[in-house]
Enzyme design. Structure first.
Site, short mmCIF file in Angstrom:
data_model
loop_
_atom_site.label_atom_id
_atom_site.label_comp_id
_atom_site.label_asym_id
_atom_site.label_seq_id
_atom_site.Cartn_x
_atom_site.Cartn_y
_atom_site.Cartn_z
N GLU A 185 9.27 10.98 -10.49
CA GLU A 185 8.94 12.41 -10.67
C GLU A 185 8.78 13.07 -9.30
O GLU A 185 7.80 13.74 -9.03
CB GLU A 185 7.64 12.56 -11.47
CG GLU A 185 7.65 11.85 -12.80
CD GLU A 185 6.39 12.10 -13.65
OE1 GLU A 185 5.60 12.99 -13.30
OE2 GLU A 185 6.24 11.40 -14.65
N GLU A 187 0.46 6.70 -17.11
CA GLU A 187 -0.88 7.04 -16.57
C GLU A 187 -2.04 6.37 -17.29
O GLU A 187 -3.00 7.04 -17.65
CB GLU A 187 -1.04 8.57 -16.56
CG GLU A 187 0.00 9.26 -15.71
CD GLU A 187 -0.06 10.79 -15.79
OE1 GLU A 187 -1.04 11.32 -16.33
OE2 GLU A 187 0.88 11.43 -15.29
O1 G3I Z 1 6.44 25.90 -23.89
C1 G3I Z 1 5.17 26.59 -23.81
C2 G3I Z 1 5.37 28.06 -23.99
O2 G3I Z 1 5.86 28.30 -25.30
C3 G3I Z 1 4.04 28.77 -23.76
O3 G3I Z 1 4.21 30.14 -23.83
C4 G3I Z 1 3.47 28.41 -22.39
C5 G3I Z 1 2.08 29.03 -22.15
O4 G3I Z 1 1.35 28.30 -21.23
O5 G3I Z 1 3.34 27.02 -22.31
C6 G3I Z 1 4.56 26.33 -22.46
O6 G3I Z 1 4.32 24.96 -22.39
C7 G3I Z 1 4.02 24.44 -21.12
C8 G3I Z 1 5.06 23.37 -20.80
O7 G3I Z 1 4.71 22.71 -19.61
C9 G3I Z 1 6.47 23.95 -20.63
O8 G3I Z 1 6.52 24.83 -19.53
C10 G3I Z 1 2.64 23.84 -21.18
O9 G3I Z 1 1.67 24.85 -21.31
C11 G3I Z 1 2.36 23.04 -19.92
O10 G3I Z 1 1.14 22.32 -20.08
C12 G3I Z 1 3.48 22.03 -19.71
O11 G3I Z 1 3.25 21.37 -18.50
C13 G3I Z 1 3.94 20.16 -18.32
C14 G3I Z 1 2.92 19.06 -18.00
O12 G3I Z 1 3.60 17.85 -17.69
C15 G3I Z 1 2.04 18.76 -19.18
O13 G3I Z 1 2.77 18.17 -20.22
C16 G3I Z 1 4.93 20.32 -17.18
O14 G3I Z 1 5.97 21.22 -17.56
C17 G3I Z 1 5.53 18.97 -16.82
O15 G3I Z 1 6.29 19.10 -15.64
C18 G3I Z 1 4.41 17.96 -16.55
O16 G3I Z 1 4.97 16.70 -16.30
C19 G3I Z 1 4.05 15.65 -16.01
C20 G3I Z 1 4.67 14.35 -16.49
O17 G3I Z 1 4.97 14.44 -17.86
C21 G3I Z 1 3.73 13.16 -16.23
N1 G3I Z 1 3.36 13.11 -14.83
C22 G3I Z 1 2.79 14.33 -14.28
C23 G3I Z 1 3.77 15.50 -14.50
C24 G3I Z 1 3.22 16.75 -13.87
O18 G3I Z 1 2.05 17.15 -14.51
#
Ligand code: G3I
Length: 377
Positions: free
Chosen positions: A266, A161
């Site tokens: 994705e 990105e």
């Molecule tokens: O693991 C913590 C947990 O301990 C906590 O209690 C909870 C509270 O919000 O958060 C958890 O972490 C979250 C994590 O996903 C695991 O579920 C984060 O807040 C959340 O921001 C994170 O979101 C991820 C996002 O990227 C940001 O990194 C998504 O799972 C993931 O599917 C998404 O993937 C991205 C790709 O990397 C890049 N392209 C876009 C795609 C979708 O956004």
């Protein structure tokens, strides 16, 4: 027993036999076999799947897919949480899972402006790092991670990105500290760290013409510099009316023409109401708005399920029609319950974007994409 009764019994037996065969046949269907001649097919995995906390999802992955991507555990904030501290527990589990199942393992992602702690860009007095200091930090990060999984992780989303919708580099700390060649430097370091690994540029909305052209320029620039780039991934967070067919075709053709792989990295399809359409509307009737934005908490009505199924079928048919140009399709998750789309862009919705439902069962879309493959000779 009369002749007629005998006939009924025989018919019934044949019917039951056929049904059992059908169940067995369906049970044997595996996406990785169905798509073997076309492209790799995979999923993004969370830590519950590889750590044994979600064995039913692990079973689906083992049976259906031949490539896996780390959904979160290799992102900077997880794998490199502090200046001199790397945390490999979860990423090791992910890589071990892929190796155990002889899968093509994708590392996601080395350089991204999200999910990276603020300290990464500053010195001990919180001053933005110089270009040289930032390059040194980037090199350490890439060498440590790619080096650890050398020969195991087969492909890396090196940069994620970096472009905006206008086809420029987005305003990020990477651009600010290093300059436009931060992309080239990341590819250079990744190649040095594991000369055999495939290296990719990954982004969303690459079907949009300005962004697509920028990705083409980016690949050409790396190629002109003599750097290794093996492919471009279009993320594929798609909806019912986007991307439009012509734009997706143009993306596949123009990246394919550069001699690098085209990958959908994705994929998911969002069938829920587009939240931004409701901005400003009904905002004071909160409950009503919640219902509008999250209408399928008790399951998808048949006609909506059918729309989703048709959309999956249409998109796979389109990817398959580009015979051999698309090298991989990775779903962004395994089953609906754990998709990121349950929490984005609105938290706590009931989303239906994947091929397996909340009870780990294959959805109609699963069978529809198999049919699409069968129709493609
Ligand atoms: O693991 C913590 C947990 O301990 C906590 O209690 C909870 C509270 O919000 O958060 C958890 O972490 C979250 C994590 O996903 C695991 O579920 C984060 O807040 C959340 O921001 C994170 O979101 C991820 C996002 O990227 C940001 O990194 C998504 O799972 C993931 O599917 C998404 O993937 C991205 C790709 O990397 C890049 N392209 C876009 C795609 C979708 O956004």
């Amino acid at each position: 027993m009369t002749k007629i009764e005998l006939l009924i019994v025989i018919c019934l037996a044949l019917f039951l036999f056929g049904a059992v065969c059908n169940v067995v046949k369906i049970d044997k269907l595996a996406l990785k076999d169905v798509f073997e001649k076309h492209f790799l097919i995979g999923a993004a995995l969370n830590d519950d799947i590889v750590s044994g906390k979600d064995p039913q999802a692990a079973e689906i992955v083992e049976k259906q897919f031949n490539t896996v991507t780390a959904e979160n555990v290799m992102k900077w904030e997880k794998i490199h949480p502090k200046l001199n501290k790397y945390d490999f527990d979860a990423s090791d589990r992910f890589v071990d899972f892929g190796l155990k199942n002889k899968m093509f393992i994708i590392g996601h992602t080395l350089i991204w402006q999200s999910q990276i702690p603020g300290w990464a860009f500053v010195d001990s007095s919180k001053k933005l790092l110089s270009r040289d200091a930032m390059l040194a930090r980037m090199r350490d990060h890439i060498f440590t991670i790619v080096g650890r999984y050398k020969g195991k992780v087969k492909g890396w989303d090196v940069v994620n990105e970096a472009l905006n919708d206008e086809g420029e580099f987005g305003k990020t700390k990477w651009l600010e500290t290093i300059g436009k060649d931060f992309v080239a430097k990341a590819f250079e370091y990744a190649h040095e760290a594991d000369p055999k690994a495939e290296l990719y540029y990954n982004d969303f909305s690459l079907d949009k013409p300005a962004k697509r052209d920028a990705a083409v320029r980016l690949v050409k620039d790396l190629q002109a510099k003599g750097l290794r780039i093996d492919g471009v991934g279009i993320q594929g967070h798609w909806g019912m009316d986007y991307p439009i067919r012509e734009d997706l075709d143009a993306f596949i053709d123009s990246i394919g023409a550069l001699g690098v792989k085209v990958m959908v990295t994705e994929m998911d399809i969002d069938i829920l109401p587009v939240a931004s359409n409701y901005m400003g509307a009904d905002i004071n009737i909160k409950v009503d708005l919640q219902k509008k934005l999250n209408p399928y908490v008790d399951g998808l009505p048949d006609e909506v399920q059918k729309k989703l199924t048709d959309r999956y079928s249409e998109l796979f048919a389109q990817l398959l029609a580009h015979k051999g140009k698309v090298s991989r399709v990775t779903l962004w998750g395994v089953y609906d319950k754990t998709s990121w789309l349950n929490n984005w862009p609105v938290r706590g919705r009931t989303s239906y974007p994947l091929l397996f439902d909340r009870n780990y069962q294959p959805k109609a879309a699963f069978y529809a994409i198999i049919k699409a493959a069968e129709k493609t000779k």
